[in-house]
Design a protein around this motif. Structure first.
Motif, short mmCIF file in Angstrom:
data_model
loop_
_atom_site.label_atom_id
_atom_site.label_comp_id
_atom_site.label_asym_id
_atom_site.label_seq_id
_atom_site.Cartn_x
_atom_site.Cartn_y
_atom_site.Cartn_z
N GLY A 198 0.84 -1.19 0.00
CA GLY A 198 0.00 0.00 0.00
C GLY A 198 0.87 1.24 0.00
O GLY A 198 1.48 1.57 -1.01
N ALA A 199 0.96 1.89 1.16
CA ALA A 199 1.75 3.11 1.27
C ALA A 199 2.38 3.19 2.65
O ALA A 199 1.91 2.58 3.60
N THR A 200 3.45 3.97 2.75
CA THR A 200 4.10 4.23 4.03
C THR A 200 4.00 5.73 4.31
O THR A 200 4.35 6.54 3.46
N LEU A 201 3.48 6.07 5.48
CA LEU A 201 3.37 7.46 5.91
C LEU A 201 4.56 7.79 6.80
O LEU A 201 4.82 7.10 7.78
N HIS A 202 5.28 8.84 6.45
CA HIS A 202 6.45 9.28 7.22
C HIS A 202 6.09 10.57 7.94
O HIS A 202 5.65 11.53 7.31
N PHE A 203 6.32 10.60 9.25
CA PHE A 203 5.90 11.71 10.09
C PHE A 203 7.05 12.66 10.44
O PHE A 203 8.21 12.32 10.30
N HIS A 204 6.71 13.86 10.94
CA HIS A 204 7.68 14.84 11.43
C HIS A 204 8.40 14.33 12.68
O HIS A 204 9.51 14.74 12.95
N LEU A 205 7.76 13.47 13.43
CA LEU A 205 8.30 12.97 14.68
C LEU A 205 9.47 12.03 14.43
O LEU A 205 9.54 11.38 13.39
N GLU A 206 10.39 11.93 15.37
CA GLU A 206 11.54 11.05 15.22
C GLU A 206 11.54 9.95 16.26
O GLU A 206 10.98 10.10 17.35
N SER A 207 12.19 8.84 15.91
CA SER A 207 12.42 7.76 16.85
C SER A 207 13.81 7.22 16.58
O SER A 207 14.45 7.59 15.60
N GLU A 208 14.29 6.35 17.46
CA GLU A 208 15.61 5.76 17.26
C GLU A 208 15.46 4.36 16.70
O GLU A 208 14.65 3.58 17.16
N ASN A 209 16.28 4.05 15.67
CA ASN A 209 16.25 2.70 15.12
C ASN A 209 17.17 1.79 15.94
O ASN A 209 17.71 2.20 16.96
N SER A 214 20.14 0.77 15.55
CA SER A 214 21.54 1.20 15.68
C SER A 214 21.68 2.52 16.43
O SER A 214 22.78 3.06 16.53
N GLY A 215 20.58 3.07 16.94
CA GLY A 215 20.63 4.31 17.71
C GLY A 215 20.53 5.57 16.87
O GLY A 215 20.62 6.67 17.39
N LYS A 216 20.33 5.42 15.57
CA LYS A 216 20.22 6.57 14.67
C LYS A 216 18.79 7.11 14.71
O LYS A 216 17.83 6.35 14.72
N LYS A 217 18.66 8.46 14.74
CA LYS A 217 17.33 9.06 14.73
C LYS A 217 16.77 9.03 13.32
O LYS A 217 17.43 9.44 12.37
N VAL A 218 15.56 8.52 13.21
CA VAL A 218 14.87 8.41 11.92
C VAL A 218 13.42 8.88 12.10
O VAL A 218 12.86 8.80 13.20
N PRO A 219 12.80 9.39 11.02
CA PRO A 219 11.39 9.77 11.13
C PRO A 219 10.51 8.57 11.42
O PRO A 219 10.78 7.47 10.91
N LYS A 220 9.49 8.76 12.23
CA LYS A 220 8.54 7.68 12.48
C LYS A 220 7.75 7.43 11.21
O LYS A 220 7.49 8.35 10.44
N SER A 221 7.37 6.19 11.01
CA SER A 221 6.57 5.85 9.84
C SER A 221 5.67 4.67 10.15
O SER A 221 5.94 3.89 11.06
#
Length: 70
Positions: free
Chosen positions: A30-41, A43-50
Motif C-alpha cells: 500500500g503506502a508508508t506514511l512518514h511523520f515529522h516525529l523522530e524515533s531511534e532505530n 543502531s541508535g540513529k534518529k529516523v522519522p517515524k513511519s
C-alpha cells in the motif's frame, strides 16, 4: 489538524493526523506514511517515524487533495 482513518498493514484501523505527515511513499502492500516525529532505530540513529497502511498512494492523494495538503 486533519485526522483521517487508515487501515494498518496488520488490518487494524488507526486515526492519523495528516498535518504531521512529511511525505508518503509507495510500498508493496500500500503506502508508508512518514511523520515529522523522530524515533531511534536499532543502531541508535534518529529516523522519522513511519507506518505502513493498506491504502494506496493514489487513494491517500485524493484525501490530501480534498484538504489541499498534497
Amino acid at each position: 489538524m486533519f485526522w483521517h482513518f487508515v487501515t494498518l498493514s496488520t488490518g487494524k484501523s488507526a486515526l492519523v493526523d495528516f498535518s504531521k505527515v512529511m511525505y508518503v511513499t509507495e510500498s508493496g502492500e500500500g503506502a508508508t506514511l512518514h511523520f515529522h516525529l523522530e524515533s531511534e532505530n536499532a543502531s541508535g540513529k534518529k529516523v522519522p517515524k513511519s507506518i505502513t497502511v493498506k491504502e494506496s498512494v493514489s487513494v491517500l492523494g485524493k484525501v490530501l487533495k480534498s484538504r489541499k495538503f498534497f
